[in-house]
Structures are given as C-alpha cells and as structure tokens.
Design a protein around this motif. Structure first.
Motif, PDB file in Angstrom:
ATOM      1  N   THR A 186     -21.942  30.582  11.024  1.00  0.00           N
ATOM      2  CA  THR A 186     -22.334  31.634  10.086  1.00  0.00           C
ATOM      3  C   THR A 186     -21.068  32.238   9.502  1.00  0.00           C
ATOM      4  O   THR A 186     -20.201  32.702  10.241  1.00  0.00           O
ATOM      5  N   ARG A 187     -20.958  32.212   8.174  1.00  0.00           N
ATOM      6  CA  ARG A 187     -19.743  32.707   7.536  1.00  0.00           C
ATOM      7  C   ARG A 187     -20.062  33.674   6.410  1.00  0.00           C
ATOM      8  O   ARG A 187     -21.159  33.660   5.834  1.00  0.00           O
ATOM      9  N   ASP A 188     -19.101  34.501   6.123  1.00  0.00           N
ATOM     10  CA  ASP A 188     -19.145  35.365   4.957  1.00  0.00           C
ATOM     11  C   ASP A 188     -19.141  34.468   3.720  1.00  0.00           C
ATOM     12  O   ASP A 188     -18.292  33.585   3.587  1.00  0.00           O
ATOM     13  N   ALA A 189     -20.091  34.685   2.810  1.00  0.00           N
ATOM     14  CA  ALA A 189     -20.144  33.869   1.602  1.00  0.00           C
ATOM     15  C   ALA A 189     -19.018  34.208   0.633  1.00  0.00           C
ATOM     16  O   ALA A 189     -18.694  33.418  -0.251  1.00  0.00           O
ATOM     17  N   GLY A 190     -18.414  35.368   0.813  1.00  0.00           N
ATOM     18  CA  GLY A 190     -17.304  35.775  -0.042  1.00  0.00           C
ATOM     19  C   GLY A 190     -15.973  35.302   0.506  1.00  0.00           C
ATOM     20  O   GLY A 190     -15.906  34.576   1.494  1.00  0.00           O
ATOM     21  N   SER A 191     -14.902  35.724  -0.138  1.00  0.00           N
ATOM     22  CA  SER A 191     -13.561  35.392   0.344  1.00  0.00           C
ATOM     23  C   SER A 191     -13.075  36.496   1.275  1.00  0.00           C
ATOM     24  O   SER A 191     -13.570  37.628   1.232  1.00  0.00           O
ATOM     25  N   TYR A 192     -12.091  36.176   2.104  1.00  0.00           N
ATOM     26  CA  TYR A 192     -11.571  37.150   3.061  1.00  0.00           C
ATOM     27  C   TYR A 192     -10.189  36.701   3.524  1.00  0.00           C
ATOM     28  O   TYR A 192      -9.854  35.511   3.475  1.00  0.00           O
ATOM     29  N   PRO A 193      -9.359  37.639   3.986  1.00  0.00           N
ATOM     30  CA  PRO A 193      -8.003  37.286   4.422  1.00  0.00           C
ATOM     31  C   PRO A 193      -8.019  36.451   5.700  1.00  0.00           C
ATOM     32  O   PRO A 193      -8.909  36.598   6.547  1.00  0.00           O
TER      33      PRO A 193
END
Length: 236
Positions: A186-193
């Motif tokens: 399960t991942r964030d659909a957006g970008s992230y650092p």
C-alpha cells in the motif's frame, strides 16, 4: 561505498503475519495512512528487487551492479536505455527466476513498482508514465482508494484482498498447488521524499510465504511466459 542508495525496507502493517526476525513493523501506520489523500494497493510479487539507473542494473545491494544470470536479459535491455535515464532510478520486480511462487499467467518478467529521482519518490501517475515510456509494465494495481476513515474497515478490506490468487495465477513452486498472492503493498499515490518513505509505503505479507533458502540460486528455474519468446525486454 554504494554507487547509489538502495531501496529502503518496507515496513509491515502490524497485522501482517509474514514477518521475519529482521523485518520492521510500522505500529503507528494508521496515524500516517489516514492522512494520505489517495492510496494505491498493488500486488506484492515474489521476485527480486532490481533497479535500473544510468550507473547499471542493481539487485538489493547497490554496492556494485548485479551480474546474476536471471538479470541477463534485463542487463541487455539496460544497454539500450541507459543514456536516456538521466537522474531516474527505475525500481522493478524481477520474476524471471522462480522463488517460492510460480506464476502461471505471466506476460512479462519485469514489473515496475517505483521511480526515484533526486531524493524524491515519484507519484504513481508519474511511475506509470515512465514505465510506459520504457515499454515496461507496472505491478498489478488491486485498488485505488481515498484516505481511509475507519481502521477496522481498512484492515478487513485488506485481509479480504490477500486471500485471492493475484493477477498472475499464483501457485506453490514446490507442490504445484494453487496459492494465494504473496501480499499487498500500500503506497501513497502522490510523490514524497525518500526520507519519509516509512510513512508512505506499507506492506502485508502472508504467513509461511518464504520456502526457499539461500541455496535457491544453484538450481533456479526460469518462469514461463504466456507467449514464449516474451515481450519487451525478454528476447529468449
């Protein structure tokens, strides 16, 4: 010294039964996941983590490029695209060699699951864009969902998902019997650092998944494709 930074360890959900002694568990997952606007459930495939960058093709370690026989076709493909990668690092699941799960419905041996660029993990939309540009498929998407509001419902839904066979008809590599999928990422659909990875990506792995040992590489077997001869980067 490593040539580049390897893929970080993905923390398990606290209700994931397939943990081992060196795995990490994100006990506070709900405080993070409930604030992420859009999530993606993808199937966790039973393969090897590989990375394509301008520096080479890497396995789990990024100390030196890999030379394993099950990355031979991938390394040939890399020769064609290496000058186009720039700062992109393409992470993919390599199911060329059979591990604990034998997939009976494979069209391809290499499935992109993440793209990193200059200290940032790119969004799922960007990941799919670059995968398509490179003529590579992405890992199977199971479900897209908004920020969950009920922890009980979220966990119940995920437990229902992992009881399925997955997109590629999972079978036990040793008995040949039908099997459930290895798990879900399960991942964030957006970008992230990159520094916030543990707060944006989580996994569930079924119990008793790993049946191979450190010697599996001695007698490894190639996974068959639906259309032998393969597509994209597998020229055999």
């Amino acid at each position: 010294m490593a040539i580049s930074e390897k893929y970080g360890r993905t923390y398990h959900f606290p209700f994931s039964p397939g943990t081992t002694s060196d795995d990490r568990i994100q006990h506070n997952y709900w405080q993070y996941i409930s604030t992420i606007p859009a999530l993606i459930h993808t199937e966790k495939l039973d393969g090897e983590n590989n990375c394509l960058s301008r520096h080479g093709v890497f396995a789990r370690s990024h100390v030196a490029p890999t030379t394993s026989p099950w990355t031979e076709t991938l390394r040939r493909y890399w020769q064609l695209i290496k000058n186009d990668l720039g700062d992109l690092e393409i992470f993919l699941e390599n199911v060329y060699a059979i591990h604990s799960i034998a997939y009976k419905n494979l069209d391809h041996h290499f499935y992109v699951f993440a793209v990193r660029e200059n200290g940032q993990w790119l969004s799922w939309e960007e990941t799919c864009f670059y995968a398509a540009m490179l003529d590579l498929p992405v890992v199977p998407v199971i479900k897209k969902l908004p920020a969950p509001t009920s922890q009980q419902s979220f966990e119940s839904d995920l437990l229902d998902i992992v009881n399925g066979p997955g997109a590629f008809a999972a079978h036990d590599a040793f008995t040949g019997a039908p099997a459930t999928m290895e798990g879900v990422v399960t991942r964030d659909a957006g970008s992230y650092p990159v520094s916030s990875f543990a707060e944006h990506v989580f996994k569930y792995v079924r119990k008793g998944h790993v049946k191979t040992d450190v010697h599996w590489t001695r007698n490894w077997k190639r996974a068959r494709l639906n259309y032998e001869g393969g597509q994209y980067v597998d020229y055999q």
